[in-house]
Design a protein around this motif. Structure first.
Motif, short mmCIF file in Angstrom:
data_model
loop_
_atom_site.label_atom_id
_atom_site.label_comp_id
_atom_site.label_asym_id
_atom_site.label_seq_id
_atom_site.Cartn_x
_atom_site.Cartn_y
_atom_site.Cartn_z
N THR A 112 -9.42 -18.62 12.89
CA THR A 112 -10.20 -19.69 12.28
C THR A 112 -9.32 -20.58 11.41
O THR A 112 -9.40 -21.81 11.47
CB THR A 112 -11.36 -19.08 11.46
OG1 THR A 112 -11.99 -18.08 12.27
CG2 THR A 112 -12.36 -20.13 11.06
N THR A 113 -8.47 -19.96 10.62
CA THR A 113 -7.56 -20.71 9.76
C THR A 113 -6.63 -21.59 10.58
O THR A 113 -6.40 -22.75 10.25
CB THR A 113 -6.72 -19.72 8.91
OG1 THR A 113 -7.61 -18.79 8.29
CG2 THR A 113 -5.92 -20.43 7.86
N ASP A 254 4.68 -15.86 6.02
CA ASP A 254 5.04 -16.03 4.61
C ASP A 254 5.06 -14.70 3.89
O ASP A 254 5.76 -14.54 2.91
CB ASP A 254 4.05 -16.97 3.92
CG ASP A 254 2.60 -16.61 4.21
OD1 ASP A 254 2.27 -16.40 5.39
OD2 ASP A 254 1.81 -16.52 3.27
N GLU A 280 -2.00 -19.93 3.56
CA GLU A 280 -3.42 -20.08 3.85
C GLU A 280 -3.88 -21.53 3.80
O GLU A 280 -4.99 -21.84 4.22
CB GLU A 280 -4.22 -19.26 2.82
CG GLU A 280 -3.87 -17.80 2.82
CD GLU A 280 -4.84 -16.98 2.00
OE1 GLU A 280 -4.47 -16.60 0.86
OE2 GLU A 280 -5.96 -16.72 2.47
#
Ligand code: GDP
Length: 299
Positions: A112-113, A254, A280
């Motif tokens: 989704t991100t 990250d 994010e």
């Protein structure tokens, strides 16, 4: 790329530090090669890559004095050679109305991100984008996609919770065509627990999309979480059985000590690696650059 570099520091730490420990001004002998091979395997590069790299190094330098710096340089070169052919940006074909991208992957991988981040990039390129909340089982997934839709100015097609994902995909296709949208991205459920169900659901989504455009989906991307390490390889295998995957996005580089698995995936599947997630935020998706990745990984 600072984010990627920082994110990879931990994997780098292991691999780079390990190389430093092994090659302290010594000759390249069998023991050193064996230690290096083990180190490459524990860094998730995979047995096959580890063995090929050590063999190549042996062919070139066996018996000669070699420093950690030399080894890093040679390895970075090999890794770049493995990764360069699969480093391909995601391209949208304007002839496709819409260009359909199906997103697959286990829950929590970052589907989704990634859709949200890609939506933002496409919007910045002046493209119109529609999103379909095909993970109909999780209210949070639908809500999260709606948030991304608002943030990026893209309409989101939804259905009731637990509703038929294929029906939703069909409706999204109809709307996207009617509204002459450039890109349609379809989120999907990632329940690996029930493989048969997952398989049927994805197959059905593909079938209904093809009813409206037999060339679609134009991309079927698997989203992999770097921190799952070797497990990512298994996920590619499972989802390849379900859908004809066309590319990979790897997220969470990250914060991961496991970026090496991308090399194993590249070697084993040869699927294009389109982008990497390094945070994010909406800007935290980068095109995959083989050389930078390779150099960062070995330190
Ligand atoms: P999905 O279940 O596959 O749709 O996964 P989500 O998109 O909901 O992501 C799961 C979690 O991972 C969320 O908290 C995201 O913010 C986070 N996430 C996704 N991509 C990245 C990334 O590249 N880096 C970091 N640090 N977190 C990420």
């Amino acid at each position: 790329f600072r984010r990627l570099t920082e994110g990879l520091k931990r994997s780098t730490g292991v691999l780079s530090g390990g190389i430093g420990d092994i090659f302290t001004k010594r000759r390249l002998d069998d023991a050193a090669l064996e230690e290096l091979e083990d180190l490459l395997i524990t860094s998730d590069l995979g047995v096959s890559v580890a063995s090929k790299l050590t063999q190549s190094l042996a062919r070139e330098r066996f018996g000669k004095e070699i420093s950690a710096e030399d080894v890093r340089g040679v390895l970075a070169g090999y890794l770049t050679e493995i990764l360069a052919p699969v480093a391909k940006p995601l391209t949208i074909d304007p002839a496709h109305r819409p260009h359909v991208i199906l997103m697959a992957g286990v829950n929590g991988a970052g589907k989704t991100t990634t859709i949200g981040k890609l939506a933002q990039q496409f919007r910045e390129q002046g493209k119109s984008v529609m999103l379909a909340a095909g993970d109909t089982f999780r209210a949070a997934a639908v809500e999260q996609l709606q948030v991304w839709g608002e943030r990026t100015g893209c309409p989101v097609v939804t259905t009731r919770l637990g509703g038929d994902a294929a029906g939703l995909a069909f409706e999204a296709m109809t709307r996207a065509k009617a509204e002459n949208v450039d890109v349609l991205m379809i989120d999907t459920a990632g329940r690996l627990q029930n493989r048969t169900e997952l398989m049927e659901e994805l197959a059905k989504i593909v079938r209904v999309i093809r009813k409206q455009d037999e060339t679609a989906p134009h991309d079927a991307l698997i989203v992999l979480d770097a921190s799952t390490g070797q497990n990512a390889i298994n996920q590619v295998k499972v989802f390849s059985e379900v859908a004809q995957l066309t590319g990979i996005v790897m997220t969470k580089l990250d914060g991961s000590a496991k970026g090496g698995v991308l090399v194993a995936a590249a070697e084993q599947f040869g699927l294009p690696i389109h982008a990497v997630g390094v945070g994010e935020g909406v800007e935290d998706l980068r095109p995959f650059d083989a050389e930078i990745f390779a150099r960062t990984l070995v330190g």
